[in-house]
Motif scaffolding. Structure first.
Motif, PDB file in Angstrom:
ATOM      1  N   ALA A   1       0.833  -1.201   0.000  1.00 52.42           N
ATOM      2  CA  ALA A   1       0.000   0.000   0.000  1.00 52.42           C
ATOM      3  C   ALA A   1       0.866   1.249   0.000  1.00 52.42           C
ATOM      4  CB  ALA A   1      -0.904  -0.004   1.217  1.00 52.42           C
ATOM      5  N   LEU A   2       2.060   1.126   0.582  1.00 53.79           N
ATOM      6  CA  LEU A   2       2.905   2.296   0.728  1.00 53.79           C
ATOM      7  C   LEU A   2       3.823   2.486  -0.446  1.00 53.79           C
ATOM      8  CD1 LEU A   2       3.850   1.883   4.424  1.00 53.79           C
ATOM      9  CD2 LEU A   2       2.343   3.540   3.372  1.00 53.79           C
ATOM     10  N   ASP A   3       3.987   1.479  -1.219  1.00 52.82           N
ATOM     11  CA  ASP A   3       5.025   1.504  -2.207  1.00 52.82           C
ATOM     12  C   ASP A   3       4.431   1.338  -3.594  1.00 52.82           C
ATOM     13  OD1 ASP A   3       7.205   1.357  -3.682  1.00 52.82           O
ATOM     14  OD2 ASP A   3       8.198  -0.234  -2.541  1.00 52.82           O
ATOM     15  N   PRO A   4       4.157   2.462  -4.236  1.00 52.79           N
ATOM     16  CA  PRO A   4       3.569   2.373  -5.564  1.00 52.79           C
ATOM     17  C   PRO A   4       4.495   1.625  -6.510  1.00 52.79           C
ATOM     18  CG  PRO A   4       3.559   4.629  -4.737  1.00 52.79           C
ATOM     19  CD  PRO A   4       4.417   3.826  -3.815  1.00 52.79           C
ATOM     20  N   GLY A   5       5.772   1.596  -6.183  1.00 53.57           N
ATOM     21  CA  GLY A   5       6.741   0.906  -7.029  1.00 53.57           C
ATOM     22  C   GLY A   5       6.422  -0.554  -7.190  1.00 53.57           C
ATOM     23  N   THR A   6       6.114  -1.215  -6.091  1.00 55.51           N
ATOM     24  CA  THR A   6       5.808  -2.636  -6.200  1.00 55.51           C
ATOM     25  C   THR A   6       4.546  -2.849  -6.996  1.00 55.51           C
ATOM     26  OG1 THR A   6       5.084  -2.304  -3.956  1.00 55.51           O
ATOM     27  CG2 THR A   6       6.914  -3.817  -4.275  1.00 55.51           C
ATOM     28  N   ARG A   7       3.627  -1.890  -6.837  1.00 51.20           N
ATOM     29  CA  ARG A   7       2.377  -2.038  -7.554  1.00 51.20           C
ATOM     30  C   ARG A   7       2.622  -2.032  -9.061  1.00 51.20           C
ATOM     31  NH1 ARG A   7      -1.850   1.848  -5.391  1.00 51.20           N
ATOM     32  NH2 ARG A   7      -1.679   0.463  -3.616  1.00 51.20           N
ATOM     33  N   SER A   8       3.559  -1.153  -9.477  1.00 54.39           N
ATOM     34  CA  SER A   8       3.781  -1.009 -10.902  1.00 54.39           C
ATOM     35  C   SER A   8       4.340  -2.289 -11.506  1.00 54.39           C
ATOM     36  CB  SER A   8       4.732   0.149 -11.175  1.00 54.39           C
ATOM     37  OG  SER A   8       6.018  -0.201 -10.705  1.00 54.39           O
ATOM     38  N   ASN A   9       5.000  -3.101 -10.671  1.00 60.59           N
ATOM     39  CA  ASN A   9       5.580  -4.321 -11.223  1.00 60.59           C
ATOM     40  C   ASN A   9       4.628  -5.506 -11.166  1.00 60.59           C
ATOM     41  OD1 ASN A   9       7.850  -2.896 -11.641  1.00 60.59           O
ATOM     42  ND2 ASN A   9       8.797  -3.474  -9.689  1.00 60.59           N
ATOM     43  N   ARG A  10       3.479  -5.273 -10.575  1.00 61.42           N
ATOM     44  CA  ARG A  10       2.550  -6.376 -10.410  1.00 61.42           C
ATOM     45  C   ARG A  10       1.933  -6.743 -11.754  1.00 61.42           C
ATOM     46  NH1 ARG A  10      -1.077  -4.599  -5.887  1.00 61.42           N
ATOM     47  NH2 ARG A  10       0.817  -4.574  -4.667  1.00 61.42           N
ATOM     48  N   PRO A  11       1.777  -8.026 -12.043  1.00 66.28           N
ATOM     49  CA  PRO A  11       1.152  -8.395 -13.313  1.00 66.28           C
ATOM     50  C   PRO A  11      -0.340  -8.081 -13.284  1.00 66.28           C
ATOM     51  CG  PRO A  11       1.512 -10.337 -11.951  1.00 66.28           C
ATOM     52  CD  PRO A  11       2.130  -9.180 -11.226  1.00 66.28           C
ATOM     53  N   ALA A  12      -0.921  -7.989 -14.468  1.00 69.81           N
ATOM     54  CA  ALA A  12      -2.362  -7.786 -14.547  1.00 69.81           C
ATOM     55  C   ALA A  12      -3.051  -8.923 -13.819  1.00 69.81           C
ATOM     56  CB  ALA A  12      -2.787  -7.767 -16.008  1.00 69.81           C
ATOM     57  N   ARG A  13      -4.097  -8.581 -13.013  1.00 70.34           N
ATOM     58  CA  ARG A  13      -4.660  -9.679 -12.230  1.00 70.34           C
ATOM     59  C   ARG A  13      -6.148  -9.874 -12.431  1.00 70.34           C
ATOM     60  NH1 ARG A  13      -3.784  -7.587  -6.193  1.00 70.34           N
ATOM     61  NH2 ARG A  13      -4.593  -5.511  -6.361  1.00 70.34           N
ATOM     62  N   ALA A  14      -6.710  -9.208 -13.436  1.00 67.62           N
ATOM     63  CA  ALA A  14      -8.128  -9.386 -13.676  1.00 67.62           C
ATOM     64  C   ALA A  14      -8.508 -10.850 -13.896  1.00 67.62           C
ATOM     65  CB  ALA A  14      -8.567  -8.523 -14.853  1.00 67.62           C
ATOM     66  N   PRO A  15      -7.763 -11.606 -14.730  1.00 72.72           N
ATOM     67  CA  PRO A  15      -8.161 -13.003 -14.940  1.00 72.72           C
ATOM     68  C   PRO A  15      -8.075 -13.818 -13.660  1.00 72.72           C
ATOM     69  CG  PRO A  15      -6.086 -12.518 -16.053  1.00 72.72           C
ATOM     70  CD  PRO A  15      -6.623 -11.231 -15.558  1.00 72.72           C
ATOM     71  N   SER A  16      -7.048 -13.579 -12.829  1.00 67.83           N
ATOM     72  CA  SER A  16      -6.905 -14.410 -11.642  1.00 67.83           C
ATOM     73  C   SER A  16      -8.031 -14.139 -10.652  1.00 67.83           C
ATOM     74  CB  SER A  16      -5.542 -14.177 -10.998  1.00 67.83           C
ATOM     75  OG  SER A  16      -5.539 -12.959 -10.296  1.00 67.83           O
ATOM     76  N   LEU A  17      -8.594 -12.913 -10.693  1.00 62.45           N
ATOM     77  CA  LEU A  17      -9.710 -12.585  -9.807  1.00 62.45           C
ATOM     78  C   LEU A  17     -10.916 -13.477 -10.121  1.00 62.45           C
ATOM     79  CD1 LEU A  17     -10.158 -10.434  -7.601  1.00 62.45           C
ATOM     80  CD2 LEU A  17     -11.355  -9.085  -9.298  1.00 62.45           C
ATOM     81  N   SER A  18     -11.249 -13.560 -11.412  1.00 64.23           N
ATOM     82  CA  SER A  18     -12.402 -14.399 -11.768  1.00 64.23           C
ATOM     83  C   SER A  18     -12.087 -15.863 -11.492  1.00 64.23           C
ATOM     84  CB  SER A  18     -12.787 -14.183 -13.228  1.00 64.23           C
ATOM     85  OG  SER A  18     -11.662 -14.350 -14.042  1.00 64.23           O
ATOM     86  N   ARG A  19     -10.790 -16.205 -11.609  1.00 65.89           N
ATOM     87  CA  ARG A  19     -10.434 -17.594 -11.320  1.00 65.89           C
ATOM     88  C   ARG A  19     -10.662 -17.894  -9.830  1.00 65.89           C
ATOM     89  NH1 ARG A  19      -4.680 -18.471 -12.955  1.00 65.89           N
ATOM     90  NH2 ARG A  19      -5.117 -17.009 -14.641  1.00 65.89           N
TER      91      ARG A  19
END
Lengths: 276, 276, 277
Positions: free
Chosen positions: C7-25
């Motif tokens: 939550a504090l580190d936008p940097g890590t967020r930017s490296n996160r892969p797209a997660r829309a498909p995993s949500l529905s999974r």
């Protein structure tokens, strides 16, 4: 730009910013990277008070968050004691713009908090916190909860909570931005008094030109996004200072000089915000 | 050392803290007036009903005299019958709520710690919260048999969702600056959870627990009546089938009194927790 | 939504892969998990032989044949009829009393706590009183629905009236708004969100009240059908009807919530939805 600091005698400052850049991605990490900070280099000496100033929305808060170790993923290096900062360094303390005092603790308990976490004995931390509370002028509010304190008093608590840990470097991210003008002036004066006593190194982010001049040894003026250093202005006002300094002609000249540096940047930043 | 007294804003510092004796009196007087007014309404209503029944305008079978209801209530309390019923209802409510509180807070926290789960199931939780859980009572009768265990399970299910949802939201809405403070102070995960996250989330969690307890009691009483098993609620149903309307109304007054007593008690407790 | 560090580190967020498909999974996994667990329980309990309270999914599906071939439509119509009148009376009386109390300080000060106290009582325990005065027929159900609907509506309407800030009224008056204009342009928009959530909760409470009443004493209706199957020990059919009731309630709540958001009437806290007995 770093040439401007070359005349300084020691080369190992308290805080060394070496060619730091940082980009963010919008849209939850999926958008194009937007540069926030571009190749910033700066050296802050021991006991020095440096302000970062720039149009709102430029990367000055990003820079101080990197220095605090709150943003670990960046290019270049921020060094404290030669170590590249990626997590919070033990030698720093920080005061935030937003409400950060813990509402479930009294002033005394808030200030003791950090000492308690690092295992200082009850008696010792009581005394240290007590002294610090006196120093920030909250002696008669030690047993009150933050809900019963004004905004300015709460920021004093936050300041005391950071200072009691005896940090070498105090990072302040627009700490007075939410306060009214008079409270801000008085707190600035208090901060100067405390800093001259404790000899802390202070990095102070603000968007208030007068505040920067009133407090600082040097003011770093930054450009609009991506933030780079536009110029560094030496504040040659005598110390010790108090709030009466705002009526001196030199103060007015310095503020005017800063404004002439920042005017175009502020307009550029505004335009960008209106477009985007 | 300069003192700060002159910077303290005079008015808004301690709106709740300072006690203006006259304001306190005015508030007391108002609440006294309200209580008296409500008492008048209830007594007047009782008197009208008493008269209506006594004069034969309302059949004694439909509505016994209010004085007969009270007599049935007092007799029931004195011979211990109602106390046994109250004991059963309170035991069911207590066990159901304790389970709901433990499971709900734990699940709510885990849902927050595993953001993917939170994001995936949040809508489903909200949907379930608007589902008529109490209508599951025949299912519970089938599964657990006609006994207080079935009632307890319904109470648990009814209390679980509000606790779970508010806990999840409490953590989700934590002031992010507190988390920054915890990091700058280099707290361990355990310290950050126990000393910062938990106390910061506590007030909202308490609201959720309060809501959960109310729901549990509502559903316990409701199912006791509907299924005719367990404590106070079942007595209403049984007295109705025995055609003893005075006893039925007595038990009815008892369950109303129980609900109101819970409300007042909870108001007191949460007031104490929230004070600050 | 995120763990503290991220939550504090936008940097890590930017490296996160797209997660829309995993949500529905994850969601799919949840649904499948529930179904598999249910089947496992069904199989297990079938072995134990005594109980059939976890019918197999296909048995459950087949039960709908039996449910729909009975006079289920008549039951739905009856419940609908009771609900229509119950909601009408409940919402109407709630609005009227709520407005009257909201606009009269003195009356409100005395009566509102009384309504709050009674609001915490499970309304269904008052059902035998309704049975004594009315009959086992539709009247008692209409009264039950009205009673259940009344409380959320009246309490939210009182709150709504207090949300009209005097400052807004002064501002409107200074701007020369007539009384009628103030009603239309200040009172109405200021009160609408709270009144709407009262009505929304009231409708849900009315449905639950009616169905509960029907399970207790009735000659027809959806709730009657549930308890009928229960008494016949037709467990799959009972589940079948209950699932319909749950699906309908949740769908209605979502639709009303969607309408509220659409009309910019703020939505209430989802955790409070269940205070409806």
């Amino acid at each position: 730009m770093s040439t401007m600091t070359d005349h300084r005698t020691h080369t190992t400052g308290a805080l060394v910013v070496d060619n730091v850049s940082k980009s963010f991605r919008g849209d939850g990490g999926l958008g194009e990277p937007v540069p926030a900070l571009g190749n910033v280099s700066l050296q802050v000496d021991h006991g020095e008070f440096v302000s970062l100033i720039g149009p709102s929305g430029c990367g000055k808060s990003t820079l101080i968050n990197i220095a605090a170790g709150l943003v670990g993923d960046y290019d270049g290096a921020v060094r404290i004691h030669g170590d590249r900062v990626t997590t919070p360094h033990p030698g720093i303390g920080m005061v935030f713009q937003e409400e950060s005092t813990f509402p479930w603790l009294t002033t005394q308990q808030n200030v003791e908090f950090g000492l308690r976490m690092s295992g200082v004995s009850a008696k010792e931390r009581r005394d240290q916190a007590r002294d610090m509370i006196e120093l920030v002028g909250l002696g008669n509010a030690a047993e009150r909860y933050p809900a019963k304190l004004s905004g300015g008093m709460r920021q004093r608590v936050a300041l005391a909570r950071a200072l009691v840990m005896e940090p070498e470097i105090l990072l302040m991210d627009e700490p007075f931005a939410a306060l009214d003008e008079q409270t801000r002036m008085v707190l600035g004066e208090e901060l100067l008094r405390i800093q001259s006593k404790l000899q802390q190194t202070v990095v102070f982010v603000t968007h208030n030109l007068g505040e920067a001049v009133q407090l600082s040894d040097r003011v770093v003026a930054m450009t609009a996004r991506p933030a780079t250093i536009k110029a560094i202005v030496e504040v040659d006002l005598p110390r010790p200072r108090d709030s009466s300094i705002v009526s001196s002609p030199r103060y007015g000249e310095l503020v005017a000089e800063l404004w002439s540096l920042l005017r175009d940047e502020a307009i550029a930043a505004l335009g960008e915000r209106e477009r985007g | 050392m300069t003192t700060i007294t002159n910077t303290k804003p005079a008015g808004p510092v301690t709106p709740a803290g300072r006690r203006d004796p006259r304001a306190v009196w005015r508030r007391r007087l108002r609440s006294l007036r309200g209580t008296a007014g409500r008492l008048v309404i209830v007594v007047a209503l009782g008197a009208v009903l008493e008269w209506a029944v006594a004069s034969g305008r309302i059949s004694q079978v439909q509505l016994p005299r209010p004085t007969d209801m009270l007599r049935a209530l007092v007799e029931g309390l004195l011979d211990g019958h109602y106390l046994r019923l109250l004991g059963v209802t309170l035991a069911e409510t207590g066990v159901a709520f304790t389970a709901a509180a433990v499971v709900g807070t734990t699940l709510g926290y885990l849902l927050w710690r595993r953001p993917i789960l939170g994001r995936a199931y949040e809508p489903a939780l909200y949907a379930l919260a608007s589902a008529p859980i109490v209508l599951l009572y025949p299912v519970l009768l089938v599964v657990f048999g006609r006994n207080p265990v079935a009632v307890t399970v319904l109470g648990f299910l009814a209390g679980l969702l509000p606790v779970l949802i508010t806990t999840f939201q409490a953590f989700q809405r934590l002031n992010p600056t507190y988390l920054k403070v915890a990091r700058v102070m280099r707290l361990t995960d355990r310290q950050a959870f126990l000393r910062v996250l938990l106390p910061a989330a506590m007030p909202s969690v308490v609201v959720g627990l309060r809501l959960g307890l109310t729901f549990t009691l509502l559903n316990v009483l409701g199912m006791e009546y509907l299924a005719g098993i367990g404590g106070v609620g079942s007595e209403i149903s049984l007295a109705y089938t025995r055609l003893r309307s005075d006893e039925m109304y007595g038990a009815l007054v008892l369950s109303i009194a129980l609900s109101v007593a819970f409300l007042l008690l909870l108001n007191r407790l949460t007031e104490r927790v929230m004070r600050r | 939504m995120t763990v503290p560090a991220a939550a504090l580190d936008p940097g890590t967020r930017s490296n996160r892969p797209a997660r829309a498909p995993s949500l529905s999974r994850v969601r799919l996994a949840g649904v499948l998990g529930v179904l598999v667990l249910w089947e496992a329980a069904a199989t297990l309990f079938a072995r134990l032989a005594t109980a059939d309270f976890f019918p197999h999914l296909w048995t459950l599906a087949a039960a709908y044949g039996e449910v729909f071939s009975s006079r289920f439509a008549t039951d739905v119509a009856l419940t609908g009829y009771e609900l229509f009148w119950g909601l009408l009376f409940g919402i109407g009386s709630g609005l009227l009393l709520g407005l009257a109390l909201g606009l009269n300080h003195f009356a409100r000060e005395i009566v509102e706590p009384l309504l709050v106290y009674l609001g915490t009582v499970p309304k269904i325990v008052l059902y035998p009183v309704l049975l004594l005065f009315l009959t086992v027929g539709v009247e008692s159900k209409i009264a039950m629905a009205a009673l259940s609907t009344f409380f959320p509506v009246v309490l939210h309407t009182i709150t709504a009236a207090t949300e009209v800030r005097p400052l807004w009224l002064s501002a409107a008056r200074v701007l020369r708004a007539s009384a009628l204009q103030r009603l239309r342009y200040v009172y109405l928009p200021a009160m609408a969100p709270s009144v709407y959530s009262g009505i929304r909760l009231g409708i849900a409470a009315g449905i639950i009240g009616t169905l509960m009443a029907e399970t207790k004493a009735a000659q027809g209706g959806v709730g009657y059908r549930v308890i009928y199957y229960y008494s016949q020990y037709d467990i799959p059919e009972m589940y079948a009807v209950l699932i319909l009731v749950f699906v309908f309630s949740i769908a209605l709540a979502s639709v009303l919530g969607w309408i509220g958001r659409r009309l910019r009437l703020s939505d209430s806290d989802p955790a409070e939805e269940g205070a409806l007995l």
